[in-house]
Design an enzyme around this catalytic site. Structure first.
Site, short mmCIF file in Angstrom:
data_model
loop_
_atom_site.label_atom_id
_atom_site.label_comp_id
_atom_site.label_asym_id
_atom_site.label_seq_id
_atom_site.Cartn_x
_atom_site.Cartn_y
_atom_site.Cartn_z
CE LYS A 1 -1.75 2.97 2.07
NZ LYS A 1 -1.50 4.41 1.72
CD GLU B 1 13.04 4.65 8.72
OE1 GLU B 1 12.87 5.62 9.50
OE2 GLU B 1 13.12 4.76 7.50
CB CYS C 1 13.51 8.61 7.99
SG CYS C 1 12.29 8.10 6.81
CD GLU D 1 10.87 12.74 11.54
OE1 GLU D 1 9.79 12.18 11.82
OE2 GLU D 1 11.78 12.19 10.90
P1 ADP Z 1 2.98 11.36 6.82
O1 ADP Z 1 2.27 11.96 7.99
O2 ADP Z 1 4.36 11.88 6.67
O3 ADP Z 1 2.18 11.37 5.55
P2 ADP Z 1 2.19 8.76 7.59
O4 ADP Z 1 2.83 7.98 8.67
O5 ADP Z 1 0.85 9.35 7.82
O6 ADP Z 1 3.24 9.85 7.18
O7 ADP Z 1 2.10 7.90 6.25
C1 ADP Z 1 2.96 6.84 5.94
C2 ADP Z 1 2.16 5.71 5.32
O8 ADP Z 1 1.26 5.21 6.30
C3 ADP Z 1 1.31 6.10 4.11
O9 ADP Z 1 1.35 5.04 3.17
C4 ADP Z 1 -0.07 6.23 4.72
O10 ADP Z 1 -1.10 6.01 3.77
C5 ADP Z 1 -0.05 5.13 5.75
N1 ADP Z 1 -1.04 5.26 6.81
C6 ADP Z 1 -1.54 6.40 7.36
N2 ADP Z 1 -2.46 6.12 8.30
C7 ADP Z 1 -2.54 4.77 8.38
C8 ADP Z 1 -3.30 3.86 9.18
N3 ADP Z 1 -4.17 4.28 10.09
N4 ADP Z 1 -3.11 2.54 8.98
C9 ADP Z 1 -2.23 2.09 8.08
N5 ADP Z 1 -1.50 2.89 7.29
C10 ADP Z 1 -1.64 4.21 7.43
#
Ligand code: ADP
Length: 486
Positions: free
Chosen positions: A182, A257, A291, A388
């Site tokens: 995903k 990570e 990161c 961060e």
């Molecule tokens: P950022 O805030 O920098 O966009 P995220 O941690 O929100 O970083 O996003 C990293 C990845 O995690 C993306 O692929 C996002 O779609 C996914 N993601 C965000 N929320 C969820 C969730 N509740 N469950 C699983 N994956 C998620």
């Protein structure tokens, strides 16, 4: 900006499930924005739980089919072929990524080359991870087998989409897992393109499935799916915590990570001519959306003013503009991300802006541009020195002793990467041990980002290791076989 228009050698509106290109079952799509000028230029599927269910079922079927019996050498051969095909497409992939996330073209190209390297490295490694025999009681032969987890879920971010895909999916396929990927909603194009390349290279159906979509929809469906046996996540701390909770329900291992607040420690005996480009580049590369960005520069007070002046000089020369202009920095990935960074800079208290780069005057007004910013007069407990930021912002902090430098370096919740600049060999060895961090670089920072180098964090930077041979232990489970033969 037409010269950047990507070559869609694949259909970006489709999910790749079980070797077929399929529309999302819900029929919903997400727009793809070019962060350099704010235009929308494509749409991608908004995958949902039903698409994830189909992808997990396809991955399971692949494991139960020929993929589950494919010898390691053959898996390696397929990965190597994928790597070759990625190399043939490097320019297409670079342009896609530049358009999708705003990376200057040369950085996007470096990412595509890294993706190819991951496939080559893991292709060569597939048949080289051995079990062992264990001396045991008379009458027994005991040995270990390294087996795949089964279906692995991969949630990747938007900052280095191709690199994180390479290290995560590459490691998992090497060990014989079947993957459901995903990608981040802001950056799905190269992941879909990669699936096309993998298909062309002969990866069997169902071994890699790609479902674009939102984190809280497709992402959450994947990480809570009872049919998933391992989750690899790169992203923010709050989402990492959510994923850990979801995985706990199914008692599934996760690799997390989650970023950092990585320091570089500059001692008075450092070779500053060598250090300076690293000090700055490690903070502003990819517009600081990294990161392992080095967002804290800790400097011996004796040379603080000199380092500050020389960094400021470099900052003033930094130029920001559209990805196609290929300058030092492109735009931030989104207006949301730009605003996050602006909010940090709008509240710096008694700290001072020491220098800023400049945004090209012809950069489109609807692009998400932010001038890189060096901040001085920051104390170690300042918000800018603790949180961060995920943008092109560095703080410079003086120290008076080696002990104080280590205390400041270790004084955040994170521990991902650290850089040490000193000519004193004993200090190098001593501090490499004392610093709490997954990687320590001595008189360099990042070592060129080698795919061979195990990478991962301590503390809130997460746990588990990706990259290098070490990742292969995480993407497999050890089985002990004890045979009694008398
Ligand atoms: P950022 O805030 O920098 O966009 P995220 O941690 O929100 O970083 O996003 C990293 C990845 O995690 C993306 O692929 C996002 O779609 C996914 N993601 C965000 N929320 C969820 C969730 N509740 N469950 C699983 N994956 C998620």
């Amino acid at each position: 900006m037409t010269d950047l228009l990507p070559n869609f050698f694949f259909d970006p509106t489709k999910c790749f499930i079980g070797g077929r290109w399929v529309a999302p079952l819900g029929g919903d799509y997400l727009p793809v924005e070019n962060p350099s000028d704010g235009t929308e230029f494509a749409k991608i599927p908004r995958g949902q739980k039903a698409d994830i269910d189909a992808a997990v079922a396809a991955a399971r079927a692949a494991l139960e089919g020929p993929w589950g019996r494919t010898p390691a050498a053959e898996r390696g051969r397929i990965l190597t072929r994928i790597g070759q095909k990625v190399l043939e497409r490097v320019d297409d992939l670079a342009r896609l990524e530049a358009m999708d996330v705003g990376k200057p073209l040369k950085q996007a190209r470096a990412d595509a080359l890294a993706l190819a390297r991951y496939m080559e490295f893991y292709g060569g490694a597939a048949d080289k991870l051995m079990g062992e025999t264990i001396p045991y009681l008379d009458g027994y032969t005991v040995y270990t087998l390294r087996e795949p987890h089964g279906v692995t879920g991969h949630i990747i971010p938007w900052n280095y989409p191709m690199q994180v895909l390479g290290r995560s999916v590459g490691g998992a396929l090497t060990m014989g897992n079947a993957c459901v990927l995903k990608p981040a909603e802001e950056a799905c194009l190269t992941a879909i393109a990669f699936a096309k390349i993998a298909e062309e290279a002969g990866l069997p159906p169902g071994v890699l499935n790609v479902v674009p979509g939102l984190g809280e929809e497709a992402g959450a469906a994947l990480t809570s799916h009872p049919g998933v046996n391992h989750i690899s996540f790169t992203g923010s701390v709050p989402v990492g915590q959510l994923i850990q909770r979801a995985a706990a329900q199914n008692v599934v291992p996760v690799t997390l990570e989650l970023g950092g607040k990585s320091p570089q420690l500059v001692f008075a005996d450092a070779d500053l001519d060598r250090a300076l480009p690293f000090l700055v580049n490690a903070g502003i590369q990819n517009a600081g959306q990294t990161c392992s960005a080095s967002s804290r520069i800790l400097v011996d007070r004796k040379i603080h003013d000199e380092v500050l002046a020389r960094m400021a000089e470099r900052y003033t020369a930094l130029r920001v503009g559209p990805a196609v202009a290929d300058l030092d920095l492109g735009p931030m990935v989104s207006e949301r991300q730009r605003q996050v960074v602006e909010n940090f800079l709008g509240d710096i208290g008694s700290a001072e802006i020491a220098a800023r780069g400049s945004i090209q005057s012809d950069a489109p007004g609807a692009g998400h541009y932010l001038a890189p910013t060096l901040v001085s007069g920051v104390t170690a407990d300042h918000r800018l020195a603790q949180d961060e930021i995920f943008g092109p912002v560095q703080v410079i902090i003086p120290f008076d002793s080696e002990e104080e430098a280590v205390a400041i370096a270790n004084g955040t919740d994170f521990g991902l990467v650290a850089g040490l600049w000193t000519a004193d060999g004993s200090r190098q060895m001593r501090l490499a041990r004392k610093i709490r961090s997954g990687q320590v670089f001595i008189n360099n920072y990042g070592a060129g980002g080698g795919v061979e180098l195990p990478f991962g964090g301590t503390g809130k930077s997460g746990y588990g290791r990706e990259k290098g041979m070490e990742a292969l232990y995480g993407f497999s489970v050890l089985k002990t076989v004890a045979a009694w033969h008398g």
